[in-house]
Design a protein around this motif. Structure first.
Motif, short mmCIF file in Angstrom:
data_model
loop_
_atom_site.label_atom_id
_atom_site.label_comp_id
_atom_site.label_asym_id
_atom_site.label_seq_id
_atom_site.Cartn_x
_atom_site.Cartn_y
_atom_site.Cartn_z
N LYS A 4 0.49 -1.29 0.24
CA LYS A 4 -0.34 0.35 -0.16
C LYS A 4 1.21 1.09 -0.08
O LYS A 4 1.93 1.20 0.73
N ASP B 140 -5.20 2.01 4.21
CA ASP B 140 -4.36 0.98 4.65
C ASP B 140 -5.54 0.06 5.45
O ASP B 140 -4.93 -1.28 5.44
N GLY C 24 -7.68 8.02 5.61
CA GLY C 24 -6.71 7.56 5.96
C GLY C 24 -7.38 5.41 5.59
O GLY C 24 -6.76 5.35 6.15
MG MG Z 1 -2.47 7.79 5.35
#
Ligand code: MG
Ligand code: ASP
Length: 432
Positions: free
Chosen positions: A7, A157, A154
């Motif tokens: 990632k 992830d 975020g």
């Molecule tokens: Mg991040």
């Protein structure tokens, strides 16, 4: 041959140069004979820019179908451009997929959707055909409505971890602009050092208390599926930090005796500037008061963090209740409680938008009673006033004045001898 999920965060793919650098790394991994699935975030600050754009058009776009549609465009740009760059690499082919094409099925909560199913059939097929599969992070689809959703800031992830679990990958590598998980944010504490390993339990506490290196839900997910994460930099070849679930082989009994030696007392200091504090002053000190206050906040979907209640010493039969919550929910909480002023019988509400939260995290804390003393002594020496305290088995958190937060983080970091000589490298990113 291994199946590797990689990632790459926004700062790793911030511009064409970055995308080509990532493409080379992906291609090298593929040319070494591995099956490779890549998850990408939006380029640089794209997500923030798109949010700003939406706010310019209307103040009310928050967490909606259309905002999710807009934000997911950021990851779609990255996935397509990266696929082009990988295709340009010698002997490697790639195909890009949106979250819904990759089988990321979520509930219908726009802005913070949860995965309910992961069906990466098309990703498996791409791998079988020899392609690198490149997946847009942070997004999915709700089956009932057919609408596109996002997993929360975020969230790429979590896309990576969920795919790694569903595909039974050998490794899930999370690439960012720092060398791994540090003992504190290197932007605040330049002498912070990189950890070689950290347990999922500790990482959960770090992520829940402000460390942005990993999305909280990705850590929870990895822990549930016993998946090891390797957090590392896309700008260097250095080994990063391995996040180890407590119940994997590394923690099996034959290794146990070695752990205390390797396991430091403290793994780090996390901080959070995104919270605010509410104090309900002069609540009647009778059974049921707190239940009423928190019942109302629950109905309003407010996410509470720390809660403190104190009997007022100067006034009989009343008490003050303080709690912290995300800043962007402050207005709603104050409005909700104010509406019920008569029913709850309190005197007034005090709202402080600017507070800092500092947390010391370490599994070794359980067996070491000296830790709290050292912690409070460090804060006292630095002249930091403490407004609230909360603890778990492996964490102590305090609320401080916002202006004192950075100094407090550095003081605690030094007191626990976490400083190193050299300076931590922050390779990219605007820290936005
Ligand atoms: Mg991040
Ligand atoms: N681009 C999204 C964000 O900025 C998701 C991610 O980067 O993980 O929050």
């Amino acid at each position: 041959m291994s199946l590797i999920v990689q990632k790459f965060g926004g700062s790793s793919v911030a511009d064409a140069e970055g995308i080509k650098r990532v493409a080379r790394r992906v291609a090298d991994t593929r040319r070494a004979g591995n099956d490779v699935v890549v998850v990408v975030s939006a380029m640089g600050d794209t997500t923030d820019d798109l949010l700003d754009l939406a706010a310019e058009v209307t103040p009310n776009s928050g967490a909606s179908r259309e905002l999710d549609m807009l934000l997911t465009a950021g990851e779609r740009i990255s996935m397509a451009v990266l696929a082009m760059a990988v295709n340009a690499e010698e002997g490697v082919t790639a195909k890009s997929f949106t979250g819904s094409q990759a089988g990321m099925i979520t509930d219908g909560i726009h802005g913070s959707a949860r995965l309910v199913e992961v069906n990466p059939g098309r990703i498996r097929r791409a791998l079988e055909e020899g392609d690198v599969a490149i997946v847009a992070g942070f997004q999915g689809m709700n089956r009932q409505t057919g609408d596109i959703t996002t997993l929360g800031r975020g969230g790429s992830d979590t896309t990576a971890v969920a795919l790694a679990a569903a595909l039974d990958a050998d490794v899930c590598e999370i690439y960012s602009d720092v060398d791994g998980v540090f003992t504190a944010d290197p932007r605040v504490v330049p002498s912070a050092h990189k950890l070689d390993t950290i347990t999922s339990e500790e990482m959960l506490e770090m992520a829940a208390n402000g460390s942005k290196i990993l999305h909280l839900r990705s850590v929870e997910y990895a822990r549930r599926f016993n998946l090891k994460l390797h957090v590392r930099s896309s700008f260097s070849q250095l080994e990063g930090t391995v996040v180890i679930p407590e119940n994997t082989e590394d923690f099996k009994p034959n290794n146990l005796k070695e752990i205390p030696l390797e396991q430091p007392l403290i793994s780090g200091v996390a901080h959070d500037r995104s919270q605010a504090k509410v104090t309900v002053v002069g609540v009647p000190d009778v059974p049921g008061s707190a239940a009423q206050v928190f019942g109302l906040l629950n109905e309003a979907n407010i996410n509470l963090d720390m809660i403190v209640q104190n009997i007022s010493t100067d006034r009989p039969n009343v008490t003050d209740i303080s709690f912290t919550l995300p800043q962007d929910q402050g207005d709603k909480a104050v409005a909700t409680l104010s509406l019920a002023k008569e029913k709850l019988g309190f005197e007034e509400i005090k709202y402080t938008e600017e507070i800092g939260k500092l947390s010391l995290v370490g599994a070794g804390m359980k067996a070491n009673p000296g830790v709290s003393f050292k912690f409070f002594e460090a804060l006292s020496n630095a002249g930091v006033n403490i407004q609230m305290i909360s603890t778990s088995e492996i964490r102590i958190s305090v609320i401080t004045e916002l202006e004192k937060l950075d100094e407090a983080v550095r003081a605690v970091h030094t007191a626990f001898e976490l400083d190193t000589e050299g300076e931590a490298t922050v390779y990219g990113g605007t820290g936005r």
